[in-house]
Design an enzyme around this catalytic site. Structure first.
Site, PDB file in Angstrom:
ATOM      1  N   ARG A  50       0.844  -1.213   0.000  1.00  0.00           N
ATOM      2  CA  ARG A  50       0.000   0.000   0.000  1.00  0.00           C
ATOM      3  C   ARG A  50       0.872   1.254   0.000  1.00  0.00           C
ATOM      4  NH1 ARG A  50      -4.484   0.731   4.617  1.00  0.00           N
ATOM      5  NH2 ARG A  50      -2.620   1.112   5.867  1.00  0.00           N
ATOM      6  N   LYS A 149      -2.429   7.120   1.369  1.00  0.00           N
ATOM      7  CA  LYS A 149      -2.164   7.358   2.793  1.00  0.00           C
ATOM      8  C   LYS A 149      -1.048   8.402   2.856  1.00  0.00           C
ATOM      9  CE  LYS A 149      -1.898   4.685   7.048  1.00  0.00           C
ATOM     10  NZ  LYS A 149      -2.916   5.444   7.779  1.00  0.00           N
ATOM     11  N   GLU A 182     -15.758   7.259   6.408  1.00  0.00           N
ATOM     12  CA  GLU A 182     -14.977   6.539   7.416  1.00  0.00           C
ATOM     13  C   GLU A 182     -14.717   7.484   8.574  1.00  0.00           C
ATOM     14  OE1 GLU A 182     -11.041   5.507   5.978  1.00  0.00           O
ATOM     15  OE2 GLU A 182     -10.880   7.378   4.864  1.00  0.00           O
TER      16      GLU A 182
HETATM   17  N1  PMP Z   1      -8.935   5.171   7.485  1.00  0.00           N
HETATM   18  C1  PMP Z   1      -7.983   6.090   7.711  1.00  0.00           C
HETATM   19  C2  PMP Z   1      -8.240   7.501   7.328  1.00  0.00           C
HETATM   20  C3  PMP Z   1      -6.762   5.721   8.308  1.00  0.00           C
HETATM   21  O1  PMP Z   1      -5.832   6.635   8.529  1.00  0.00           O
HETATM   22  C4  PMP Z   1      -6.562   4.371   8.662  1.00  0.00           C
HETATM   23  C5  PMP Z   1      -5.290   3.887   9.277  1.00  0.00           C
HETATM   24  N2  PMP Z   1      -4.745   4.689  10.212  1.00  0.00           N
HETATM   25  C6  PMP Z   1      -7.601   3.448   8.434  1.00  0.00           C
HETATM   26  C7  PMP Z   1      -8.755   3.886   7.815  1.00  0.00           C
HETATM   27  C8  PMP Z   1      -7.441   1.992   8.781  1.00  0.00           C
HETATM   28  O2  PMP Z   1      -6.530   1.363   7.930  1.00  0.00           O
HETATM   29  P1  PMP Z   1      -5.665   0.116   8.400  1.00  0.00           P
HETATM   30  O3  PMP Z   1      -6.622  -0.916   8.841  1.00  0.00           O
HETATM   31  O4  PMP Z   1      -4.898  -0.278   7.196  1.00  0.00           O
HETATM   32  O5  PMP Z   1      -4.796   0.590   9.515  1.00  0.00           O
END
Ligand code: PMP
Length: 288
Positions: A50, A149, A182
């Protein structure tokens, strides 16, 4: 604590980056949050993949291979003698001139911190969180795509401030059409009529690695899983709700905008997935 910067380790006090780094000046860079459990780094390949995708989209060329990056993560956890850790992997654009042009920058900087993180107080994992929806919207896919990200988290920080001002720890962000996207650092799920539902990626969400794991665990448990469109009404009337993320893991949500979710207690599907997840992270991962 030993922090990895471009191939060598530095004490926390000496771990320094230039003020001319565009990561600092403009939030120009990408990152990952990764966990190690019991001496194993969970889903390391997925996180590194990612990271490279985020970097590719912002035309940042990471100065090492995926394999070397994965090894550097493991080495940093080992160097710090940690079994359980939260790892922050950061790639900045590098040192450049004042002015936005990223192509004036030298080599991207690779920084790895292995530490601990507590996102929400422990008690909420038992009793569930209250959250609110907030005015600050999730970024448009046509702006800084939430799939990236990136080091630009100010939008999410604005939402976090709104949550804290409302007296809760977390915010549900809507997209520009008013659909659920989210939370500030977590994906969101609801359980409705026995099905597990979560906003589809095109709603403007990060493709969370915990999100993917939870969908796979639910499918294995025989639960129907759907990536779809969700409104606030859907969430208010859900039987259960929970959030997922590497730092958050799985945390139940029992109140949204003052409405109780289900009977106001973490539900059976949430509790089962929390258990499944705990077992999964104990079993799998790259040894340190
Ligand atoms: N949404 C956002 C905006 C995030 O920053 C993150 C991780 N910090 C997630 C969802 C969750 O992603 P992951 O399960 O890969 O940590």
């Amino acid at each position: 604590m030993k922090i990895y910067i471009n191939g060598s380790f530095h004490s926390k006090a000496d771990a320094k980056i230039s003020v001319y780094d565009h990561g600092f000046l403009y939030g120009d860079g990408v990152f990952e949050g990764i966990r190690a459990y019991g001496g194993r780094v969970f889903r390391l390949k997925e996180h590194v993949d990612r990271l490279f995708k985020s970097a590719h989209t912002i035309m940042l060329s990471i100065p090492m291979s995926r394999e070397a990056m994965a090894e550097a993560v493991v080495a940093t956890v080992r160097e710090n003698g940690l079994k359980d850790a939260y790892i922050r992997l950061i790639i900045t654009r590098g040192i450049g001139r004042l002015g936005l042009n990223p192509f004036t920058c030298g080599t991207p900087q690779v920084i790895i911190i292995a530490d601990k993180i507590v996102l929400y107080p422990k008690a909420f994992y038992q009793k569930g969180l209250g959250v609110v929806t907030v005015p600050t919207q999730r970024n448009l896919g046509e702006a800084v795509n939430p799939r990236i990200k990136s080091l630009n988290y100010l939008n999410n920080i604005m939402a976090k401030i709104e949550a804290i001002n409302a007296g809760v720890y977390e915010a549900i962000m809507l997209n520009s059409h008013g659909f659920i996207s989210e939370c500030t650092g977590d994906n969101i799920f609801i359980v409705s009529d026995g099905r597990l539902l979560t906003p589809a990626l095109y709603m403007g969400v990060l493709e969370g690695i915990t999100r993917d794991e939870v969908m796979a665990l639910a499918a294995r448990d025989g639960i129907e899983v759907r990536e779809t469109t969700l409104t606030r009404h859907d969430v208010f009337n859900a039987d259960e709700c929970f959030l997922t993320g590497t730092a958050a893991e799985i945390i139940p949500v029992v109140k949204v905008d003052g409405r109780l979710i289900g009977d106001g207690k973490p539900g059976p599907v949430t509790r089962r997935l929390m258990e499944d997840f705990r077992e999964l992270v104990r079993r799998e991962g790259v040894p340190v």
